[in-house]
Write an enzyme that holds these catalytic residues in place. Sequence first.
Site, PDB file in Angstrom:
ATOM      1  N   SER A  15       0.829  -1.216   0.000  1.00 43.12           N
ATOM      2  CA  SER A  15       0.000   0.000   0.000  1.00 43.12           C
ATOM      3  C   SER A  15       0.858   1.258   0.000  1.00 43.12           C
ATOM      4  O   SER A  15       2.047   1.213   0.316  1.00 43.12           O
ATOM      5  CB  SER A  15      -0.858   0.057   1.283  1.00 43.12           C
ATOM      6  OG  SER A  15      -1.527  -1.150   1.497  1.00 43.12           O
ATOM      7  N   ASP A  36       4.822  -7.695   3.313  1.00 44.00           N
ATOM      8  CA  ASP A  36       3.726  -6.971   3.978  1.00 44.00           C
ATOM      9  C   ASP A  36       2.856  -7.981   4.712  1.00 44.00           C
ATOM     10  O   ASP A  36       2.903  -9.176   4.422  1.00 44.00           O
ATOM     11  CB  ASP A  36       2.900  -6.204   2.927  1.00 44.00           C
ATOM     12  CG  ASP A  36       2.127  -5.027   3.522  1.00 44.00           C
ATOM     13  OD1 ASP A  36       1.436  -5.211   4.534  1.00 44.00           O
ATOM     14  OD2 ASP A  36       2.211  -3.922   2.952  1.00 44.00           O
ATOM     15  N   ASP A  72       5.208  -9.918   8.880  1.00 42.77           N
ATOM     16  CA  ASP A  72       4.964  -8.906   9.905  1.00 42.77           C
ATOM     17  C   ASP A  72       6.340  -8.490  10.418  1.00 42.77           C
ATOM     18  O   ASP A  72       7.069  -9.304  11.002  1.00 42.77           O
ATOM     19  CB  ASP A  72       4.125  -9.523  11.041  1.00 42.77           C
ATOM     20  CG  ASP A  72       3.831  -8.512  12.144  1.00 42.77           C
ATOM     21  OD1 ASP A  72       4.475  -7.447  12.182  1.00 42.77           O
ATOM     22  OD2 ASP A  72       2.947  -8.810  12.975  1.00 42.77           O
ATOM     23  N   ASN A  99      10.062   0.388   4.959  1.00 42.08           N
ATOM     24  CA  ASN A  99       8.994   1.375   4.793  1.00 42.08           C
ATOM     25  C   ASN A  99       7.800   1.121   5.714  1.00 42.08           C
ATOM     26  O   ASN A  99       7.080   2.053   6.055  1.00 42.08           O
ATOM     27  CB  ASN A  99       8.558   1.354   3.318  1.00 42.08           C
ATOM     28  CG  ASN A  99       7.183   1.939   3.122  1.00 42.08           C
ATOM     29  OD1 ASN A  99       7.017   3.167   3.058  1.00 42.08           O
ATOM     30  ND2 ASN A  99       6.159   1.095   3.056  1.00 42.08           N
ATOM     31  N   TYR A 163       5.142   7.772  17.651  1.00 41.59           N
ATOM     32  CA  TYR A 163       5.436   7.845  16.212  1.00 41.59           C
ATOM     33  C   TYR A 163       6.641   8.760  15.934  1.00 41.59           C
ATOM     34  O   TYR A 163       7.624   8.338  15.310  1.00 41.59           O
ATOM     35  CB  TYR A 163       4.196   8.354  15.471  1.00 41.59           C
ATOM     36  CG  TYR A 163       4.343   8.408  13.969  1.00 41.59           C
ATOM     37  CD1 TYR A 163       4.066   7.300  13.178  1.00 41.59           C
ATOM     38  CD2 TYR A 163       4.756   9.580  13.334  1.00 41.59           C
ATOM     39  CE1 TYR A 163       4.194   7.351  11.797  1.00 41.59           C
ATOM     40  CE2 TYR A 163       4.889   9.639  11.954  1.00 41.59           C
ATOM     41  CZ  TYR A 163       4.601   8.526  11.190  1.00 41.59           C
ATOM     42  OH  TYR A 163       4.739   8.579   9.828  1.00 41.59           O
ATOM     43  N   LYS A 167      10.534   7.909  14.652  1.00 42.93           N
ATOM     44  CA  LYS A 167      11.066   8.421  13.378  1.00 42.93           C
ATOM     45  C   LYS A 167      12.366   9.202  13.611  1.00 42.93           C
ATOM     46  O   LYS A 167      13.302   9.126  12.807  1.00 42.93           O
ATOM     47  CB  LYS A 167      10.026   9.297  12.683  1.00 42.93           C
ATOM     48  CG  LYS A 167       8.762   8.539  12.259  1.00 42.93           C
ATOM     49  CD  LYS A 167       9.059   7.425  11.285  1.00 42.93           C
ATOM     50  CE  LYS A 167       7.799   6.807  10.690  1.00 42.93           C
ATOM     51  NZ  LYS A 167       8.111   5.699   9.771  1.00 42.93           N
TER      52      LYS A 167
HETATM   53  P1  NDP Z   1      -0.046   3.040   4.672  1.00 45.60           P
HETATM   54  O1  NDP Z   1      -0.812   2.796   5.931  1.00 45.60           O
HETATM   55  O2  NDP Z   1      -0.759   3.532   3.480  1.00 45.60           O
HETATM   56  O3  NDP Z   1       0.744   1.735   4.259  1.00 45.60           O
HETATM   57  C1  NDP Z   1       1.550   1.071   5.184  1.00 45.60           C
HETATM   58  C2  NDP Z   1       1.775  -0.350   4.735  1.00 45.60           C
HETATM   59  O4  NDP Z   1       2.617  -0.971   5.718  1.00 45.60           O
HETATM   60  C3  NDP Z   1       0.469  -1.150   4.686  1.00 45.60           C
HETATM   61  O5  NDP Z   1       0.450  -1.994   3.560  1.00 45.60           O
HETATM   62  C4  NDP Z   1       0.521  -1.944   5.975  1.00 45.60           C
HETATM   63  O6  NDP Z   1      -0.123  -3.194   5.924  1.00 45.60           O
HETATM   64  C5  NDP Z   1       2.006  -2.195   6.110  1.00 45.60           C
HETATM   65  N1  NDP Z   1       2.360  -2.585   7.479  1.00 45.60           N
HETATM   66  C6  NDP Z   1       1.913  -2.031   8.635  1.00 45.60           C
HETATM   67  N2  NDP Z   1       2.422  -2.698   9.675  1.00 45.60           N
HETATM   68  C7  NDP Z   1       3.196  -3.690   9.164  1.00 45.60           C
HETATM   69  C8  NDP Z   1       3.960  -4.723   9.752  1.00 45.60           C
HETATM   70  N3  NDP Z   1       4.014  -4.889  11.071  1.00 45.60           N
HETATM   71  N4  NDP Z   1       4.633  -5.557   8.933  1.00 45.60           N
HETATM   72  C9  NDP Z   1       4.566  -5.426   7.595  1.00 45.60           C
HETATM   73  N5  NDP Z   1       3.838  -4.469   6.986  1.00 45.60           N
HETATM   74  C10 NDP Z   1       3.154  -3.620   7.766  1.00 45.60           C
HETATM   75  O7  NDP Z   1       1.103   4.043   5.118  1.00 45.60           O
HETATM   76  P2  NDP Z   1       2.079   4.960   4.234  1.00 45.60           P
HETATM   77  O8  NDP Z   1       2.329   4.313   2.952  1.00 45.60           O
HETATM   78  O9  NDP Z   1       1.606   6.330   4.292  1.00 45.60           O
HETATM   79  O10 NDP Z   1       3.389   4.889   5.143  1.00 45.60           O
HETATM   80  C11 NDP Z   1       4.563   4.211   4.755  1.00 45.60           C
HETATM   81  C12 NDP Z   1       5.702   4.733   5.617  1.00 45.60           C
HETATM   82  O11 NDP Z   1       5.865   6.122   5.378  1.00 45.60           O
HETATM   83  C13 NDP Z   1       5.465   4.578   7.109  1.00 45.60           C
HETATM   84  O12 NDP Z   1       6.669   4.243   7.740  1.00 45.60           O
HETATM   85  C14 NDP Z   1       5.022   5.967   7.523  1.00 45.60           C
HETATM   86  O13 NDP Z   1       5.299   6.239   8.868  1.00 45.60           O
HETATM   87  C15 NDP Z   1       5.860   6.817   6.601  1.00 45.60           C
HETATM   88  N6  NDP Z   1       5.380   8.168   6.403  1.00 45.60           N
HETATM   89  C16 NDP Z   1       4.164   8.409   5.795  1.00 45.60           C
HETATM   90  C17 NDP Z   1       3.752   9.704   5.591  1.00 45.60           C
HETATM   91  C18 NDP Z   1       2.483  10.030   4.906  1.00 45.60           C
HETATM   92  O14 NDP Z   1       2.112  11.211   4.898  1.00 45.60           O
HETATM   93  N7  NDP Z   1       1.772   9.096   4.297  1.00 45.60           N
HETATM   94  C19 NDP Z   1       4.557  10.843   6.049  1.00 45.60           C
HETATM   95  C20 NDP Z   1       5.791  10.472   6.661  1.00 45.60           C
HETATM   96  C21 NDP Z   1       6.179   9.183   6.823  1.00 45.60           C
HETATM   97  P3  NDP Z   1      -1.616  -3.461   6.445  1.00 45.60           P
HETATM   98  O15 NDP Z   1      -2.470  -3.170   5.291  1.00 45.60           O
HETATM   99  O16 NDP Z   1      -1.640  -4.905   6.795  1.00 45.60           O
HETATM  100  O17 NDP Z   1      -1.826  -2.567   7.627  1.00 45.60           O
END
Ligand code: NDP
Length: 257
Positions: A15, A36, A72, A99, A163, A167
Amino acid sequence: MVLKDRIAIITGGSSGIGRGIALEFAREGARIAIADKQETPLRGKYHETDVTTPTVAEIEKLGARGIFLQTDVADESQVAHTLNRTVEHFGGLDILVNNAGIHIPGGAQALSIADWDKVVGVNLRGVFVATKLAIPHLKRSKFGRMLQIASVHAYGGGAGPAYAPAKAAIVNMVRDTALELGPFGITVNAICPGYIETAIQDYLTPEQIEEALEKTALPRFGLPRDIGRAAVFLASDDAAWITGASLLVDGGFAAGV
Ligand code: NDP
């Protein structure tokens, strides 16, 4: 194609930003393991409302190779298994992108200790675990790269007591790991995104989203692709002499802080 045949693992690649990075890596010819918890992409209430196809299907449409490995990142045995499967499947590992991340809203009074542990467990411990376990594989690569996705919130308060500190710790950890891995030719860098249009923003109110846009110098939010292009650069040979750095990709959000 600046990543032709490079082998990458992207955690949280189903995602949002991870998916955006995966698709840009695919355009550049990389072979990609998506690590993921689930293959189905998250659909947000504000952003990514109509995303349905798994990332690997999109990678294949771009003519590249991908594999989904259920992982995970909070569980080190699953991370170790994913690393081994990637190496078996593609024949090595060149790039690790940490990520995967979660956000649970609430300040120090509202956030439970269990939720603090959960956020730090994924966003900091999870990054350390994958980093540690990937090192032996990356040392065998001629182009070892590690990319950690931190946040603009590494540099300020306001995103909760779990959070943002997690970071900030990533920004420090890339410096430490860069020093350790430099002698092996492995670079370690972070990207600090600003507001990117993904499902992670679902906890915000429309007023908070408007406020975030007002604080962003450029007149739009970021897209997963914006982070994907920065990740391509840092993973490519063009960034061979960049290590220990944290790159803000935030549309100018931090410029005003
Ligand atoms: P999303 O929630 O859109 O996507 C995160 C993805 O990570 C999902 O597919 C989720 O899976 C997966 N995930 C969550 N927990 C785990 C785990 N324990 N093991 C494996 N996969 C996992 O978030 P973003 O794409 O926005 O965020 C990606 C990164 O960017 C994060 O680290 C976030 O902190 C960082 N970030 C995002 C910002 C933003 O504005 N979007 C800004 C700054 C940083 P599932 O569907 O199962 O939950």
